[in-house]
Each structure stands twice: as C-alpha cells, then as structure tokens.
Design a protein around this motif. Structure first.
Motif, PDB file in Angstrom:
ATOM      1  N   ILE A 157       0.805  -1.220   0.000  1.00 43.93           N
ATOM      2  CA  ILE A 157       0.000   0.000   0.000  1.00 43.93           C
ATOM      3  C   ILE A 157       0.838   1.269   0.000  1.00 43.93           C
ATOM      4  O   ILE A 157       0.299   2.358  -0.141  1.00 43.93           O
ATOM      5  CB  ILE A 157      -0.988   0.015   1.182  1.00 43.93           C
ATOM      6  N   GLY A 158       2.143   1.149   0.148  1.00 44.72           N
ATOM      7  CA  GLY A 158       3.014   2.317   0.108  1.00 44.72           C
ATOM      8  C   GLY A 158       2.859   3.208   1.334  1.00 44.72           C
ATOM      9  O   GLY A 158       2.050   2.954   2.218  1.00 44.72           O
ATOM     10  N   ILE A 159       3.657   4.256   1.351  1.00 41.54           N
ATOM     11  CA  ILE A 159       3.679   5.198   2.466  1.00 41.54           C
ATOM     12  C   ILE A 159       3.594   6.598   1.879  1.00 41.54           C
ATOM     13  O   ILE A 159       4.310   6.924   0.929  1.00 41.54           O
ATOM     14  CB  ILE A 159       4.992   5.056   3.281  1.00 41.54           C
ATOM     15  N   ALA A 160       2.752   7.428   2.457  1.00 37.32           N
ATOM     16  CA  ALA A 160       2.619   8.804   1.991  1.00 37.32           C
ATOM     17  C   ALA A 160       3.931   9.556   2.208  1.00 37.32           C
ATOM     18  O   ALA A 160       4.629   9.340   3.211  1.00 37.32           O
ATOM     19  CB  ALA A 160       1.487   9.504   2.736  1.00 37.32           C
ATOM     20  N   LYS A 161       4.276  10.438   1.286  1.00 35.36           N
ATOM     21  CA  LYS A 161       5.515  11.218   1.400  1.00 35.36           C
ATOM     22  C   LYS A 161       5.593  11.972   2.715  1.00 35.36           C
ATOM     23  O   LYS A 161       6.658  12.098   3.310  1.00 35.36           O
ATOM     24  CB  LYS A 161       5.635  12.196   0.231  1.00 35.36           C
ATOM     25  N   ARG A 214       3.462   5.231  13.511  1.00 36.15           N
ATOM     26  CA  ARG A 214       2.914   4.304  12.518  1.00 36.15           C
ATOM     27  C   ARG A 214       2.336   5.126  11.386  1.00 36.15           C
ATOM     28  O   ARG A 214       1.734   6.164  11.610  1.00 36.15           O
ATOM     29  CB  ARG A 214       1.812   3.428  13.134  1.00 36.15           C
ATOM     30  N   ALA A 215       2.507   4.642  10.176  1.00 37.48           N
ATOM     31  CA  ALA A 215       1.924   5.327   9.032  1.00 37.48           C
ATOM     32  C   ALA A 215       0.406   5.256   9.153  1.00 37.48           C
ATOM     33  O   ALA A 215      -0.155   4.221   9.501  1.00 37.48           O
ATOM     34  CB  ALA A 215       2.390   4.684   7.725  1.00 37.48           C
ATOM     35  N   ALA A 216      -0.277   6.344   8.880  1.00 36.30           N
ATOM     36  CA  ALA A 216      -1.727   6.417   9.065  1.00 36.30           C
ATOM     37  C   ALA A 216      -2.498   5.610   8.037  1.00 36.30           C
ATOM     38  O   ALA A 216      -3.648   5.253   8.270  1.00 36.30           O
ATOM     39  CB  ALA A 216      -2.176   7.879   9.021  1.00 36.30           C
ATOM     40  N   SER A 236       9.110   5.343  -1.390  1.00 36.40           N
ATOM     41  CA  SER A 236       7.786   4.754  -1.494  1.00 36.40           C
ATOM     42  C   SER A 236       6.893   5.599  -2.385  1.00 36.40           C
ATOM     43  O   SER A 236       7.070   6.820  -2.478  1.00 36.40           O
ATOM     44  CB  SER A 236       7.149   4.642  -0.102  1.00 36.40           C
ATOM     45  N   GLU A 237       5.951   4.935  -3.013  1.00 39.47           N
ATOM     46  CA  GLU A 237       4.903   5.611  -3.751  1.00 39.47           C
ATOM     47  C   GLU A 237       3.588   5.082  -3.201  1.00 39.47           C
ATOM     48  O   GLU A 237       3.314   3.876  -3.262  1.00 39.47           O
ATOM     49  CB  GLU A 237       5.017   5.347  -5.250  1.00 39.47           C
ATOM     50  N   LYS A 238       2.814   5.991  -2.628  1.00 41.60           N
ATOM     51  CA  LYS A 238       1.554   5.613  -1.980  1.00 41.60           C
ATOM     52  C   LYS A 238       0.676   4.800  -2.929  1.00 41.60           C
ATOM     53  O   LYS A 238       0.562   5.112  -4.111  1.00 41.60           O
ATOM     54  CB  LYS A 238       0.827   6.872  -1.524  1.00 41.60           C
ATOM     55  N   ASP A 239       0.092   3.755  -2.411  1.00 39.97           N
ATOM     56  CA  ASP A 239      -0.784   2.822  -3.121  1.00 39.97           C
ATOM     57  C   ASP A 239      -0.051   1.947  -4.132  1.00 39.97           C
ATOM     58  O   ASP A 239      -0.705   1.220  -4.877  1.00 39.97           O
ATOM     59  CB  ASP A 239      -1.934   3.550  -3.835  1.00 39.97           C
ATOM     60  N   SER A 270       6.927   0.139  -1.732  1.00 42.04           N
ATOM     61  CA  SER A 270       7.903   0.686  -0.782  1.00 42.04           C
ATOM     62  C   SER A 270       9.215  -0.075  -0.961  1.00 42.04           C
ATOM     63  O   SER A 270       9.211  -1.263  -1.276  1.00 42.04           O
ATOM     64  CB  SER A 270       7.435   0.516   0.655  1.00 42.04           C
ATOM     65  N   GLU A 271      10.315   0.621  -0.730  1.00 45.64           N
ATOM     66  CA  GLU A 271      11.632  -0.027  -0.774  1.00 45.64           C
ATOM     67  C   GLU A 271      12.487   0.528   0.349  1.00 45.64           C
ATOM     68  O   GLU A 271      12.748   1.721   0.427  1.00 45.64           O
ATOM     69  CB  GLU A 271      12.317   0.221  -2.117  1.00 45.64           C
ATOM     70  N   PHE A 272      12.916  -0.370   1.232  1.00 42.29           N
ATOM     71  CA  PHE A 272      13.815  -0.027   2.326  1.00 42.29           C
ATOM     72  C   PHE A 272      15.204  -0.511   1.934  1.00 42.29           C
ATOM     73  O   PHE A 272      15.370  -1.652   1.488  1.00 42.29           O
ATOM     74  CB  PHE A 272      13.370  -0.706   3.608  1.00 42.29           C
ATOM     75  N   THR A 273      16.196   0.350   2.101  1.00 48.14           N
ATOM     76  CA  THR A 273      17.581   0.010   1.774  1.00 48.14           C
ATOM     77  C   THR A 273      18.449   0.173   3.011  1.00 48.14           C
ATOM     78  O   THR A 273      18.529   1.253   3.590  1.00 48.14           O
ATOM     79  CB  THR A 273      18.125   0.904   0.635  1.00 48.14           C
TER      80      THR A 273
END
Length: 142
Positions: A75-79, A91-93, A128-131, A134-137
């Motif tokens: 679902i991605g994370i908002a900027k 936590r991301a909303a 990340s791009e919402k919806d 996500s990529e964690f490095t």
C-alpha cells in the motif's frame, strides 16, 4: 561476526511471492540482530501488502558497503510520513484506512531496525509511492 546473507532468505516464510537476489554474500554484522531487523522489514511488507503479496529481497555491494533492499508492492507510504516512520511509536496512518486487514503493532519495529543499523555504523533509507510500493535500503560498511 560475519553473517551469510543467504541464511536470512532461507529462514523467511512468505505465503505468496518472495524473490531473493543476492549480489553480496556476506556482511560484517551481528547475525541475530541483522536477521531480526530484516525479518521486521519483511513482516511489515507482508502486513501492509495488498491481496497478493510480492516482496523482493536483494543484496549488492560496492567497495565500501553492502546493501540489503526489501521491496514490496504493497500500500506504500505517503511522502508526508516518510520522515517520521522510524520514530518510536510512529505508525503510518494509511493502515487505519484499510479495514480488510488487521494490522497490529505498536510502532516500534522500524525504530528497532534503525537502532540495529545505527549500532552497525550503517544507514537505512526508504522510498515509497503511496498505493504502489515501498523499498527499504540498508547500507552496512564493509
């Protein structure tokens, strides 16, 4: 301690799709703490996925660092939340808006990952791009 990164992949159990691409085979790190940190990222990728779970774990290295990436098509994370998700109890909303899944947690997992990586003189970043994804490095010095 030197840990073999392929061990991390062999210990994961994902229901739908997990792809591992290991360009680096070892990292200078505490094995248990690093496995727990990566496991946390994979758990989050699973928890915040869409109906179909697609996760890719990859490693690569250059002269100075080993990189471990966890990518998902969730679902991605908002900027607006990217700068705070590593804070303790944050936590991301977005998870609250999707009633299809119960996503437990107290907002300490990513802070734990950050603390482990910092203890290894490493860095962690997220894109990340919402919806969409996500990529964690994780970057660890050699």
């Amino acid at each position: 301690y030197e840990i073999r990164l392929s061990l991390v992949g062999s210990e994961m159990c994902i229901r739908d799709s997990i792809i591992t691409r290991f360009g680096a085979t070892s990292a200078l790190a505490d094995e248990e703490y690093l496995k727990e940190a990566i496991s946390n990222l994979v758990d989050n990728a699973t928890k915040y996925s869409k109906e179909e779970i697609n996760i890719e774990i990859s490693t690569l290295e250059d002269d100075r660092n080993v990189y471990i990436k966890v990518f998902d098509e969730g679902i991605g994370i908002a900027k607006s939340e990217l700068k705070t998700i590593f804070n303790r109890f944050e936590r991301a909303a977005e998870h609250e808006k999707d009633a299809r899944k119960t996503r437990g947690g107290f907002g300490i997992g990513l802070n734990y990952v950050l603390q482990v990586i910092n203890a290894h003189s490493g860095k962690i970043s997220v894109k990340s791009e919402k919806d969409k994804w996500s990529e964690f490095t994780i970057s660890l010095p050699k």
